[in-house]
Design a protein around this motif. Structure first.
Motif, PDB file in Angstrom:
ATOM      1  N   GLU A  45      -6.598   5.280   3.402  1.00  0.00           N
ATOM      2  CA  GLU A  45      -7.491   4.797   4.457  1.00  0.00           C
ATOM      3  C   GLU A  45      -7.096   3.393   4.905  1.00  0.00           C
ATOM      4  N   ALA A  46      -6.787   2.526   3.963  1.00  0.00           N
ATOM      5  CA  ALA A  46      -6.382   1.157   4.292  1.00  0.00           C
ATOM      6  C   ALA A  46      -5.063   1.150   5.056  1.00  0.00           C
ATOM      7  N   PRO A  93      -8.667   5.354  -1.006  1.00  0.00           N
ATOM      8  CA  PRO A  93      -8.793   4.099  -0.270  1.00  0.00           C
ATOM      9  C   PRO A  93      -7.444   3.531   0.183  1.00  0.00           C
ATOM     10  N   LEU A 114       0.824  -1.208   0.000  1.00  0.00           N
ATOM     11  CA  LEU A 114       0.000   0.000   0.000  1.00  0.00           C
ATOM     12  C   LEU A 114       0.861   1.262   0.000  1.00  0.00           C
ATOM     13  N   ARG A 163      -5.733   2.196   8.613  1.00  0.00           N
ATOM     14  CA  ARG A 163      -6.405   1.137   9.371  1.00  0.00           C
ATOM     15  C   ARG A 163      -5.445  -0.004   9.731  1.00  0.00           C
TER      16      ARG A 163
END
Length: 94
Positions: free
Chosen positions: A76-77, A73, A62, A80
């Motif tokens: 955000e991933a 996204p 990522l 998290r």
């Protein structure tokens, strides 16, 4: 010296052997239960270590995507996963 074996003696001996067999069976069952529990705990620890490595690898992927300009996204991933890894590290220490 004369030894006589009566029916009552045989019944008493059979009761004693049955009781010892039951006690031995319960002790053996407890021992196997504890061993199985320990083995399962070791397997769970190995699975957790593997999942942690997978999370770090995914996080690295990522981050690579983010460096290439992907956003939304991906960010955000990343957040998290980092939050999850930090929380898991704190939970593991206690």
């Amino acid at each position: 010296m004369e030894v006589t074996i009566t029916a009552d003696t045989l019944i008493l001996l059979a009761e004693l052997l049955s009781a010892l067999g039951i006690i031995g069976g319960v002790i053996l069952w407890c021992f196997k239960f504890v061993q199985r529990s320990r083995r399962q705990n070791e397997e769970l620890k190995a699975i957790r270590r593997e999942q942690t490595l997978i999370c770090y690898g995914l996080l690295a992927c990522l981050k690579g995507l983010k460096e290439q300009g992907c956003n939304g996204p991906v960010t955000e991933a990343m957040n998290r996963i980092e939050e999850h890894l930090n929380q898991a590290a704190h939970d593991e220490g206690t």
